[in-house]
Design an enzyme around this catalytic site. Structure first.
Site, short mmCIF file in Angstrom:
data_model
loop_
_atom_site.label_atom_id
_atom_site.label_comp_id
_atom_site.label_asym_id
_atom_site.label_seq_id
_atom_site.Cartn_x
_atom_site.Cartn_y
_atom_site.Cartn_z
N LYS A 17 -4.02 -31.74 46.82
CA LYS A 17 -4.88 -31.45 45.66
C LYS A 17 -4.06 -31.43 44.37
CE LYS A 17 -3.28 -27.03 45.20
NZ LYS A 17 -2.60 -26.49 44.01
N ASP A 145 -5.37 -21.90 49.12
CA ASP A 145 -5.67 -23.32 49.00
C ASP A 145 -6.28 -23.93 50.26
OD1 ASP A 145 -4.78 -23.47 46.40
OD2 ASP A 145 -2.76 -24.13 46.93
#
Length: 312
Positions: A17, A145
């Site tokens: 990401k 995350d």
């Protein structure tokens, strides 16, 4: 063989990401910070293959040097598999094989992607049947995350970054990711930010306890406007990362002088992400970095979250 369909091995893939925008609130009494982030999953992915075993193990391969990674129970992929087994009562274990492409300690959530892929692969291998919605609470317990690596796409994350809400993105965004030979420790970057804020408290505006994602950034991804998104890229951790790794400033300058709309340190760094107007510009920027001896790759976003790619 075990498993709902008798699979001997299952392979899953999960994306790295980019923090397109990251706001960091004041240090809380528990030692954490309230954060607000606009995440985008990108096509640079981790791949995890799970096979039946009596215990739990992990091994690494791929283009990334993994010699420094732990392979004991502290490894996030093993922790993910163990948590799933404990929560579902599965009696067996898993041998995990990870093909790494996301930089280690690079601010792109590679370890979290490993955990998300391990959850999805083991859920299918063992036939535990939780599915994405059932795995999400486990992902939240593994790290901030991990839920986003499970979900993918583009999302707003608040709290510790794990309270997610989708931010539908229009079209495709082209990125160039420039890597650094040395990683940065996320806790060290946050600590450097706290020191900077304390040192310059009289000169800086008060740090808010609660932070939000800028509406302009959300609108830019929803409309697919790359130029507008480039104007609002922001990372509160970037100054701290640049203090710990000053050479990143030169990397950002190089990228922005060779066709990037904008560049940013991704998360806690040291990976630098550059938004470019199209695929040709991405390829040209990778070549410019190569001429300077900097490793870089192209990627696109938003990418899908953790998913099964093979079951045998």
């Amino acid at each position: 063989m075990g498993g709902r369909r008798g699979f001997g091995s299952v392979t899953a893939r999960a994306p790295g990401k980019i923090n397109v925008l990251l706001r960091v609130g004041a240090l809380q009494p528990d030692g954490y910070h309230d954060v607000a982030s606009l995440y985008q999953a990108v096509s640079l992915c981790e791949e995890v293959t799970a096979e039946h075993a009596e215990g739990f193990s992990v091994r690494f391969g791929g283009p990334i040097d993994c010699s420094g990674l732990s392979v004991d129970d502290s490894n996030l992929a093993i922790r993910a598999a163990r948590l799933l087994a404990a929560e579902t009562g599965h009696p067996g274990g898993a041998a995990l094989s990870v093909v790494k492409q996301v930089p280690i300690a690079g601010g792109m959530g590679g370890g979290s992607a490993d955990a998300a892929a391990a959850l999805v692969a083991c859920d299918e291998l063992w036939g535990t049947g939780l599915g994405r919605s059932g795995l999400l609470p486990l992902a939240s317990r593994l790290g901030a995350d991990v839920p986003f690596a499970l979900a993918g796409g583009t999302a707003i994350g608040v709290g510790r970054g794990d309270q997610l809400s989708p931010a539908l993105a229009k079209g495709e965004f082209h990125w160039v990711l420039a890597f650094s030979d040395a990683g940065l420790s996320t806790p060290e970057v946050y600590a450097a930010l706290d020191r900077h804020r304390e040192r310059h408290r009289s000169d800086l505006p008060p740090v808010r306890q609660r932070v939000e994602v800028d509406p302009a950034a959300i609108q830019a991804v929803r409309s697919g406007d790359r130029v507008a998104l480039a104007e609002v890229l922001h990372n509160d951790l970037q100054p701290a990362a640049l203090r710990l790794a000053p050479h990143l400033g030169e990397v950002l300058e190089l990228g922005e002088s060779h066709g990037a709309l904008a560049g940013i340190v991704s998360g806690s760094g040291p990976t630098c992400a550059f938004l470019v107007p199209h695929a040709l510009a991405a390829a040209e920027l990778v070549s410019a970095f190569a001429r300077e001896g900097i490793s870089a790759v192209t990627a696109t976003g938003p990418a899908r979250g953790a998913r099964i790619t093979r079951a045998e």
